[in-house]
Design an enzyme around this catalytic site. Structure first.
Site, PDB file in Angstrom:
ATOM      1  N   ASP A  64       0.851  -1.187   0.000  1.00  0.00           N
ATOM      2  CA  ASP A  64       0.000   0.000   0.000  1.00  0.00           C
ATOM      3  C   ASP A  64       0.886   1.236   0.000  1.00  0.00           C
ATOM      4  OD1 ASP A  64      -1.790   2.123   0.662  1.00  0.00           O
ATOM      5  OD2 ASP A  64      -3.173   0.663   1.522  1.00  0.00           O
TER       6      ASP A  64
ATOM      7  N   HIS B 207      -3.292  -0.920  -2.395  1.00  0.00           N
ATOM      8  CA  HIS B 207      -4.388  -0.089  -1.903  1.00  0.00           C
ATOM      9  C   HIS B 207      -5.564  -0.162  -2.878  1.00  0.00           C
ATOM     10  CE1 HIS B 207      -5.903   3.165   0.649  1.00  0.00           C
ATOM     11  NE2 HIS B 207      -6.448   3.668  -0.454  1.00  0.00           N
TER      12      HIS B 207
END
Length: 236
Positions: A175, A205
């Site tokens: 992420d 993400h």
């Protein structure tokens, strides 16, 4: 064949006489536990409405509040370019006290609906909405919360002291917005509380959103299954 999920836009009142819109999805049975669904920065767009329908099919009465209503009502954005920049701008303009007021209003309104069996309400959210789901656990009296890759949670961990309900966290291994050090801070802050933290290998993400390039079907499926088991145990 028509969908067995009934949907509509409804109004949620806030103190002072104002109101905001929220997308409501009712399960095939017509009733069930409540689930407030908090949007990403892209509004209550087609994807978020589809997620609401998905959880309604799973038996929940789902309410997705229009979080950006104070700046612009019914925002519906895509994921790249000018739309993304607009979403960032809208998120940056939010005021914490107002968002808290709206969040609590959504939870209260859903809990009061006759379709919500037993009055139990959970919160689920993605990215910005993941942070709101976390804050709902801390300040809005929900019975369970499921934050997906909640951006900024690690900067508001002082609120963790107020969390009494079970919380299920989902994070992506890769992420760009939430490093593993931030996930470790969440684990530390939530130590001793009824919580689970799952990190999805190979995921990025936004892995739950099938409309985004970062969609990762194996992680999305696993996270959804875990979320259903968790919410079923806590709310039904």
């Amino acid at each position: 064949m028509a969908s067995p999920v009934k949907t509509e836009w409804t109004s949620v009142a806030v103190p002072g006489g104002a109101f905001f819109d929220a997308y409501l999805a009712l399960p095939p049975a017509g009733s069930g536990p409540g689930l407030v669904l908090f949007q990403e920065i892209f509004g209550v767009n087609e994807h978020i409405r589809a997620v609401a329908d998905q959880y309604a099919l799973d038996g929940f009465v789902v309410l997705a509040p229009d979080i950006f209503w104070r700046s612009q009502r019914r925002v519906e954005l895509g994921y790249e370019g000018a739309d993304r920049q607009r979403g960032i701008q809208l998120a940056g303009g939010m005021k914490g006290a107002e968002v808290g007021l709206d969040m609590r209003a959504a939870v209260t309104a859903l809990r009061a609906r006759p379709e919500v069996n037993g009055g139990k309400v959970g919160a689920i959210g993605y990215c910005m909405g993941g942070r709101l789901a976390f804050l709902a656990a801390a300040t809005a009296g929900v019975d369970a919360a499921v934050p997906y890759y909640g951006g900024g949670i690690h900067d508001q961990l002082d609120k963790a002291a107020g969390i009494k309900c079970p919380v299920l966290f989902h994070y992506a291994e890769h992420d760009d917005h939430i490093p593993m050090s931030a996930v470790d801070k969440v684990r530390t802050a939530m130590h001793g509380k009824p919580c689970e933290v799952h990190v999805y290998p190979g995921a990025m993400h936004g892995f739950n959103c099938w409309a985004r390039a970062s969609y990762h079907a194996p992680s999305a499926a696993l996270a959804h299954g875990r979320s259903l088991q968790f919410l079923g145990e806590q709310l039904f």
